[in-house]
Design an enzyme around this catalytic site. Structure first.
Site, short mmCIF file in Angstrom:
data_model
loop_
_atom_site.label_atom_id
_atom_site.label_comp_id
_atom_site.label_asym_id
_atom_site.label_seq_id
_atom_site.Cartn_x
_atom_site.Cartn_y
_atom_site.Cartn_z
N ASP A 1 81.08 34.29 71.56
CA ASP A 1 81.73 33.02 71.24
C ASP A 1 83.25 33.24 71.21
O ASP A 1 83.73 34.17 70.57
CB ASP A 1 81.20 32.59 69.85
CG ASP A 1 81.51 31.15 69.51
OD1 ASP A 1 81.82 30.37 70.43
OD2 ASP A 1 81.42 30.80 68.31
N GLY B 1 82.01 23.16 67.57
CA GLY B 1 82.34 22.47 66.32
C GLY B 1 81.45 21.28 66.04
O GLY B 1 81.93 20.21 65.66
N SER C 1 78.81 20.81 63.80
CA SER C 1 78.04 20.71 62.56
C SER C 1 78.15 19.28 62.03
O SER C 1 79.13 18.60 62.27
CB SER C 1 78.58 21.69 61.52
OG SER C 1 78.08 22.99 61.79
ZN LIG Z 1 83.98 27.13 68.89
#
Ligand SMILES: [Zn+2]
Length: 332
Positions: free
Chosen positions: A93, A235, A237
């Site tokens: 990542d 991003g 969540s």
């Molecule tokens: Zn990320």
């Protein structure tokens, strides 16, 4: 030098093709330790979902890259032992340089992200192209994710003060020049648990912050430019308010937490978005359960007695994501 195939792992190529045509997204869950890895595998075996195990720069520093590689190898055997072989990707990542990507590829990662999104456009193209040339020329093809546009928020070592949305006009050129396998875009998702400032949001009757909607118009424009090409959302969540309340009930303080509503992610998962990154929700679930044990059982000092409930909650959360948000359940 290890190839990911020796570890029983797969790259993202066929998984993304199936996800785009099938109208669902693969879960990309970050892991740093054994409990997180177990929860991810348990949830994905139970729901028969393929999975992307993500390793951030912070995870490599925290846990050691070789240990994480071997945990991913163990995850393949663990899934088998649980009774169902699911496709497992080991993905870097936010790779910050060519060298880090090369190192991970040689360690046995089946997929890497090169994040040149903070660079001027031409430099992002050159860096991403260099990583793709290396990754694609391996004996076993390693897939590469690139990024165009900048997300706001903070995730381990990744931080950007201000977001700027992906420019749909750039995507054909970027994908064509770099030969990247998937593309992370910025349409309003954001790293961390406080994805928006309160002044960017409205409040509902209960005083809960409601974030501005994702820019589906940009996503649609991108899809028109590169039809069927795998798109990634970082991003993503949802920052469940139950966990935030639980953490605060047991002594934590997480002011102004706000995430991306699940309905919006579900809508995105039905489009060319085929990988959705979720980390903060898992952090919240584990923290909520650990705090609960600490407050309710102050004499407890066996790590298994608080990491165990945290792991069980994480598994429950991820099974829910696969079933109800991403649509990846039943696709393995
Ligand atoms: Zn990320």
């Amino acid at each position: 030098m290890t190839s990911y195939k020796e570890l029983g792992l797969v790259n993202t190529k066929d998984l993304f093709k199936k996800a785009v045509s099938g109208g669902y997204a693969l879960p990309a869950y970050n892991f740093n330790n054994m409990e997180q890895m177990q929860a991810i595998i348990q949830a994905c075996v139970e729901t028969k979902s393929p999975v992307i195990l993500q390793v951030s720069a912070g995870a490599r520093e925290y846990a050691n890259q070789n240990l994480l590689k071997n945990m991913a190898r163990g995850a393949v055997e663990y899934a088998h032992e649980l009774g169902y072989d699911i496709p497992i990707v080991l993905h870097l990542d936010h790779g910050g340089s060519f060298e880090i990507c090369k190192d991970c590829i040689e360690t046995g990662f089946s997929s890497v992200m090169i994040d040149g999104s903070h660079l001027p456009y031409d430099e992002n193209v050159a860096l991403t192209k260099k990583v793709c040339e290396f990754a694609h020329s391996q004996k076993d093809y390693v897939t590469v994710e690139g990024e165009l546009g900048v997300l706001a928020g903070v995730e381990d070592d990744v931080s950007a003060e201000h977001s700027h949305y992906t420019q749909p006009s750039e995507v054909i050129d970027f994908v064509g020049k770099t030969k990247v396998d998937s593309l992370a875009i910025s349409i309003g998702t954001s790293h961390g648990r406080a994805k928006f400032k309160p002044e960017q949001c409205t409040r509902n009757a209960d005083g809960i912050l409601i974030p501005p909607p994702l820019r589906f118009d940009i996503l649609e424009e991108v899809e028109k430019k590169i039809p069927g090409f795998p798109i990634v959302l970082h991003g993503s969540s949802s920052v469940p308010i139950e966990y935030v309340h639980m953490i605060e009930k047991y002594g934590g303080k997480l002011s102004d937490s706000v995430g991306i509503p699940e309905e919006q992610l579900r809508r995105a998962a039905k489009s060319a978005v085929c990988k959705i990154n979720i980390d903060s929700d898992g952090r919240l679930a584990m923290t909520a359960l650990i705090r609960k044990v600490f407050i309710e059982k102050p004499d407890e000092f066996d790590p298994r007695k608080y990491l165990g409930p945290a792991r069980a909650e994480l598994k429950k959360l991820y099974a829910h994501k696969n079933q109800n948000v991403l649509g990846s359940a039943g696709q393995a």
